[in-house]
Design a protein around this motif. Structure first.
Motif, PDB file in Angstrom:
ATOM      1  N   LEU A 259       0.816  -1.210   0.000  1.00  0.00           N
ATOM      2  CA  LEU A 259       0.000   0.000   0.000  1.00  0.00           C
ATOM      3  C   LEU A 259       0.852   1.264   0.000  1.00  0.00           C
ATOM      4  CD1 LEU A 259      -2.806  -0.853   2.590  1.00  0.00           C
ATOM      5  CD2 LEU A 259      -2.877  -1.081   0.115  1.00  0.00           C
ATOM      6  N   LEU A 260       2.036   1.169   0.617  1.00  0.00           N
ATOM      7  CA  LEU A 260       2.863   2.368   0.748  1.00  0.00           C
ATOM      8  C   LEU A 260       4.327   1.982   0.811  1.00  0.00           C
ATOM      9  CD1 LEU A 260       2.962   5.487   1.295  1.00  0.00           C
ATOM     10  CD2 LEU A 260       2.960   4.909   3.733  1.00  0.00           C
ATOM     11  N   LEU A 261       5.151   2.703   0.061  1.00  0.00           N
ATOM     12  CA  LEU A 261       6.610   2.582   0.135  1.00  0.00           C
ATOM     13  C   LEU A 261       7.156   3.989   0.006  1.00  0.00           C
ATOM     14  CD1 LEU A 261       9.233   0.974   0.266  1.00  0.00           C
ATOM     15  CD2 LEU A 261       9.122   0.737  -2.231  1.00  0.00           C
ATOM     16  N   THR A 262       7.762   4.500   1.083  1.00  0.00           N
ATOM     17  CA  THR A 262       8.171   5.895   1.074  1.00  0.00           C
ATOM     18  C   THR A 262       9.432   6.089   1.884  1.00  0.00           C
ATOM     19  OG1 THR A 262       7.439   8.160   1.585  1.00  0.00           O
ATOM     20  CG2 THR A 262       6.745   6.430   3.093  1.00  0.00           C
ATOM     21  N   GLU A 263      10.164   7.143   1.561  1.00  0.00           N
ATOM     22  CA  GLU A 263      11.342   7.522   2.328  1.00  0.00           C
ATOM     23  C   GLU A 263      10.946   8.557   3.373  1.00  0.00           C
ATOM     24  OE1 GLU A 263      14.493   8.867  -0.097  1.00  0.00           O
ATOM     25  OE2 GLU A 263      14.755   6.967  -1.161  1.00  0.00           O
ATOM     26  N   ALA A 264      11.576   8.444   4.531  1.00  0.00           N
ATOM     27  CA  ALA A 264      11.284   9.402   5.595  1.00  0.00           C
ATOM     28  C   ALA A 264      11.964  10.728   5.327  1.00  0.00           C
ATOM     29  CB  ALA A 264      11.755   8.837   6.936  1.00  0.00           C
ATOM     30  N   PRO A 265      11.443  11.823   5.845  1.00  0.00           N
ATOM     31  CA  PRO A 265      12.136  13.099   5.738  1.00  0.00           C
ATOM     32  C   PRO A 265      13.512  13.001   6.406  1.00  0.00           C
ATOM     33  CG  PRO A 265       9.876  13.408   6.502  1.00  0.00           C
ATOM     34  CD  PRO A 265      10.161  11.939   6.538  1.00  0.00           C
ATOM     35  N   THR A 266      14.480  13.708   5.874  1.00  0.00           N
ATOM     36  CA  THR A 266      15.829  13.645   6.437  1.00  0.00           C
ATOM     37  C   THR A 266      15.931  14.473   7.707  1.00  0.00           C
ATOM     38  OG1 THR A 266      16.574  15.561   5.165  1.00  0.00           O
ATOM     39  CG2 THR A 266      16.773  13.395   4.122  1.00  0.00           C
ATOM     40  N   TYR A 267      17.060  14.321   8.366  1.00  0.00           N
ATOM     41  CA  TYR A 267      17.310  15.052   9.603  1.00  0.00           C
ATOM     42  C   TYR A 267      17.248  16.563   9.374  1.00  0.00           C
ATOM     43  CZ  TYR A 267      19.974  16.907  13.581  1.00  0.00           C
ATOM     44  OH  TYR A 267      20.379  17.627  14.668  1.00  0.00           O
ATOM     45  N   GLN A 268      17.808  17.000   8.239  1.00  0.00           N
ATOM     46  CA  GLN A 268      17.827  18.437   7.962  1.00  0.00           C
ATOM     47  C   GLN A 268      16.415  18.993   7.807  1.00  0.00           C
ATOM     48  OE1 GLN A 268      19.741  16.196   6.522  1.00  0.00           O
ATOM     49  NE2 GLN A 268      21.842  16.825   7.060  1.00  0.00           N
ATOM     50  N   GLU A 269      15.516  18.202   7.235  1.00  0.00           N
ATOM     51  CA  GLU A 269      14.146  18.673   7.066  1.00  0.00           C
ATOM     52  C   GLU A 269      13.433  18.730   8.408  1.00  0.00           C
ATOM     53  OE1 GLU A 269      12.856  15.748   4.308  1.00  0.00           O
ATOM     54  OE2 GLU A 269      13.240  17.002   2.561  1.00  0.00           O
ATOM     55  N   GLY A 270      13.713  17.751   9.255  1.00  0.00           N
ATOM     56  CA  GLY A 270      13.182  17.778  10.609  1.00  0.00           C
ATOM     57  C   GLY A 270      11.679  17.831  10.680  1.00  0.00           C
ATOM     58  N   THR A 271      10.989  17.133   9.806  1.00  0.00           N
ATOM     59  CA  THR A 271       9.531  17.163   9.796  1.00  0.00           C
ATOM     60  C   THR A 271       8.970  15.753   9.876  1.00  0.00           C
ATOM     61  OG1 THR A 271       9.494  17.114   7.375  1.00  0.00           O
ATOM     62  CG2 THR A 271       9.442  19.285   8.433  1.00  0.00           C
ATOM     63  N   ALA A 272       7.749  15.675  10.324  1.00  0.00           N
ATOM     64  CA  ALA A 272       7.041  14.399  10.377  1.00  0.00           C
ATOM     65  C   ALA A 272       5.884  14.447   9.390  1.00  0.00           C
ATOM     66  CB  ALA A 272       6.514  14.136  11.784  1.00  0.00           C
ATOM     67  N   GLU A 273       5.536  13.310   8.852  1.00  0.00           N
ATOM     68  CA  GLU A 273       4.403  13.207   7.944  1.00  0.00           C
ATOM     69  C   GLU A 273       3.292  12.416   8.628  1.00  0.00           C
ATOM     70  OE1 GLU A 273       5.700  11.533   4.297  1.00  0.00           O
ATOM     71  OE2 GLU A 273       7.051  13.193   3.806  1.00  0.00           O
ATOM     72  N   THR A 274       2.067  12.881   8.431  1.00  0.00           N
ATOM     73  CA  THR A 274       0.909  12.211   9.005  1.00  0.00           C
ATOM     74  C   THR A 274       0.124  11.541   7.887  1.00  0.00           C
ATOM     75  OG1 THR A 274       0.762  13.837  10.793  1.00  0.00           O
ATOM     76  CG2 THR A 274      -1.191  12.495  10.360  1.00  0.00           C
ATOM     77  N   TYR A 275      -0.253  10.296   8.093  1.00  0.00           N
ATOM     78  CA  TYR A 275      -0.927   9.514   7.066  1.00  0.00           C
ATOM     79  C   TYR A 275      -2.300   9.054   7.541  1.00  0.00           C
ATOM     80  CZ  TYR A 275       3.376   9.062   4.307  1.00  0.00           C
ATOM     81  OH  TYR A 275       4.488   9.307   3.546  1.00  0.00           O
ATOM     82  N   GLU A 276      -3.230   9.012   6.592  1.00  0.00           N
ATOM     83  CA  GLU A 276      -4.536   8.373   6.786  1.00  0.00           C
ATOM     84  C   GLU A 276      -4.777   7.505   5.553  1.00  0.00           C
ATOM     85  OE1 GLU A 276      -7.704  11.083   7.487  1.00  0.00           O
ATOM     86  OE2 GLU A 276      -6.596  12.274   8.967  1.00  0.00           O
ATOM     87  N   ILE A 277      -4.839   6.187   5.734  1.00  0.00           N
ATOM     88  CA  ILE A 277      -4.966   5.274   4.597  1.00  0.00           C
ATOM     89  C   ILE A 277      -6.199   4.393   4.782  1.00  0.00           C
ATOM     90  CG2 ILE A 277      -3.849   3.450   3.260  1.00  0.00           C
ATOM     91  CD1 ILE A 277      -1.181   4.409   4.283  1.00  0.00           C
ATOM     92  N   PRO A 278      -7.219   4.538   3.938  1.00  0.00           N
ATOM     93  CA  PRO A 278      -8.379   3.637   4.025  1.00  0.00           C
ATOM     94  C   PRO A 278      -8.035   2.260   3.458  1.00  0.00           C
ATOM     95  CG  PRO A 278      -8.660   5.189   2.221  1.00  0.00           C
ATOM     96  CD  PRO A 278      -7.395   5.581   2.914  1.00  0.00           C
ATOM     97  N   ILE A 279      -8.439   1.217   4.143  1.00  0.00           N
ATOM     98  CA  ILE A 279      -8.159  -0.155   3.719  1.00  0.00           C
ATOM     99  C   ILE A 279      -9.427  -0.987   3.901  1.00  0.00           C
ATOM    100  CG2 ILE A 279      -6.665  -2.165   4.013  1.00  0.00           C
ATOM    101  CD1 ILE A 279      -4.691  -0.371   5.483  1.00  0.00           C
ATOM    102  N   GLU A 280      -9.805  -1.713   2.856  1.00  0.00           N
ATOM    103  CA  GLU A 280     -10.987  -2.574   2.931  1.00  0.00           C
ATOM    104  C   GLU A 280     -10.582  -4.025   3.145  1.00  0.00           C
ATOM    105  OE1 GLU A 280     -13.314  -2.039  -0.573  1.00  0.00           O
ATOM    106  OE2 GLU A 280     -13.942  -0.003  -0.049  1.00  0.00           O
ATOM    107  N   LYS A 281     -11.364  -4.708   3.984  1.00  0.00           N
ATOM    108  CA  LYS A 281     -11.178  -6.142   4.227  1.00  0.00           C
ATOM    109  C   LYS A 281      -9.730  -6.464   4.594  1.00  0.00           C
ATOM    110  CE  LYS A 281     -15.458  -6.581   3.011  1.00  0.00           C
ATOM    111  NZ  LYS A 281     -16.500  -6.702   4.058  1.00  0.00           N
ATOM    112  N   ALA A 282      -9.200  -5.750   5.560  1.00  0.00           N
ATOM    113  CA  ALA A 282      -7.812  -5.939   5.956  1.00  0.00           C
ATOM    114  C   ALA A 282      -7.675  -7.151   6.875  1.00  0.00           C
ATOM    115  CB  ALA A 282      -7.301  -4.690   6.682  1.00  0.00           C
ATOM    116  N   ASN A 283      -6.724  -8.013   6.570  1.00  0.00           N
ATOM    117  CA  ASN A 283      -6.422  -9.167   7.415  1.00  0.00           C
ATOM    118  C   ASN A 283      -5.032  -9.016   8.029  1.00  0.00           C
ATOM    119  OD1 ASN A 283      -8.757 -11.060   7.258  1.00  0.00           O
ATOM    120  ND2 ASN A 283      -8.357 -10.881   5.064  1.00  0.00           N
ATOM    121  N   LYS A 284      -3.990  -9.369   7.285  1.00  0.00           N
ATOM    122  CA  LYS A 284      -2.637  -9.302   7.822  1.00  0.00           C
ATOM    123  C   LYS A 284      -1.976  -7.990   7.419  1.00  0.00           C
ATOM    124  CE  LYS A 284       1.707 -11.856   8.149  1.00  0.00           C
ATOM    125  NZ  LYS A 284       2.457 -13.055   7.706  1.00  0.00           N
TER     126      LYS A 284
END
Length: 308
Positions: A259-284
């Motif tokens: 569903l998601l493959l992403t790189e984190a912000p670097t130390y210099q950017e010093g920011t956090a990202e907030t995610y909301e991901i809808p998922i249907e019929k989730a098992n594992k």
């Protein structure tokens, strides 16, 4: 009588022209038509029971105005048409629905709107309200009394239909449940996700104190976390960032599908990202964290019908 019929005919023609104007030319339809490149027709009745909230009407939201107008603007046809051409309800609503479908089709073909059977159903419900109100007032001895009775009847029936639509929409619409931290979810063996206790860490120049959990790793290989969600429809929530100069990566998959493959912000950017991901019929649910990445306050809200 002939004079009254002539007046009603003029009113019907003028009102029909007004409605057609709004359906074809109002709300910037002509300008928007230049951006439409293909026909759109919705054949499946899906949300014809949807009505705007009263708070939306008081804020004069354009979408709320459309929703309100789809019902209310067609009530007068339930009065006017039977007064001109007396007929039984089945014949009236059949002819009315077919006429609306023709208009919807012309809207689509002219790129001045999309053909939508849901709009046609809502329009027909409005006309049905008018027809019922007309019948309730038709036995009055004077035209004045007939109009008064029919008018109040239309308001009462409209309010009742509106309330019924609200009940139907509430029954058929899933709502978000309470937030559940993923480390509180137990698998089939009764175990929870291990090594996710929250701890304070630094992100950029700011101190972060997670409330529920932290997903990270301290070895040379990626840390993999799994959790069983048992076929739930959810919205996944989490925050994500990197604490070191080299950053990190995050991968999220459900039942083997990424569903998601992403790189984190670097130390210099010093920011956090907030995610909301809808998922249907989730098992594992599988979380893979690499590098200096930190994933925290991971949890979900389950989408449920009110009776669940």
């Amino acid at each position: 009588m002939a004079k009254n019929r002539k007046v009603i005919l003029i009113i019907t023609i003028l009102y029909t022209v007004l409605i057609l104007y709004f359906m074809f030319f109002a709300f910037g339809r002509i300008g928007a038509s230049h951006q439409i490149t293909e026909y759109e027709f919705i054949f499946t009745p899906l949300d014809f029971y949807h009505v705007p909230d009263l708070t939306d009407l008081f804020r004069f939201s354009l979408m709320a105005l459309f929703g309100f107008g789809n019902f209310a603007a067609f009530i007068p046809f339930g009065f006017l048409i039977p007064m001109l051409f007396p007929m039984r309800y089945v014949r009236f609503i059949t002819l009315f629905f077919l006429s609306i479908m023709v208009v919807e089709t012309v809207q689509m073909l002219s790129y001045l709107g999309s053909g939508d059977i849901n709009d046609a159903i809502q329009n027909s419900i409005g006309a049905s309200i008018g027809y019922a109100a007309y019948k309730l007032g038709s036995n009055a001895k004077t035209i004045k009394k007939q109009l008064v009775i029919s008018g109040f009847s239309a308001l009462f029936i409209f309010a009742a239909v509106w309330g019924c639509c609200e009940v139907i929409e509430t029954a058929l619409t899933k709502k978000e449940g309470p937030f559940i931290a993923i480390n509180e979810v137990k698998d089939a063996s009764g175990n929870t996700v291990q090594h996710t206790a929250p701890y304070r860490f630094e992100l950029g120049r700011e101190q972060v104190l997670p409330q529920y959990n932290v997903f990270s790793f301290k070895e040379q290989t990626a840390a993999v976390y799994t959790s069983e969600l048992r076929g739930r429809d959810i919205i996944l929530y989490f925050k994500y960032g990197a604490t070191g100069k080299l950053g990190g990566t995050l991968a999220i998959s459900v039942d083997g599908q990424q569903l998601l493959l992403t790189e984190a912000p670097t130390y210099q950017e010093g920011t956090a990202e907030t995610y909301e991901i809808p998922i249907e019929k989730a098992n594992k649910l599988t979380i893979t964290v690499k590098g200096n990445a930190r994933l925290w306050d991971l949890g979900y809200r389950e989408m449920k019908y009110f009776w669940n």
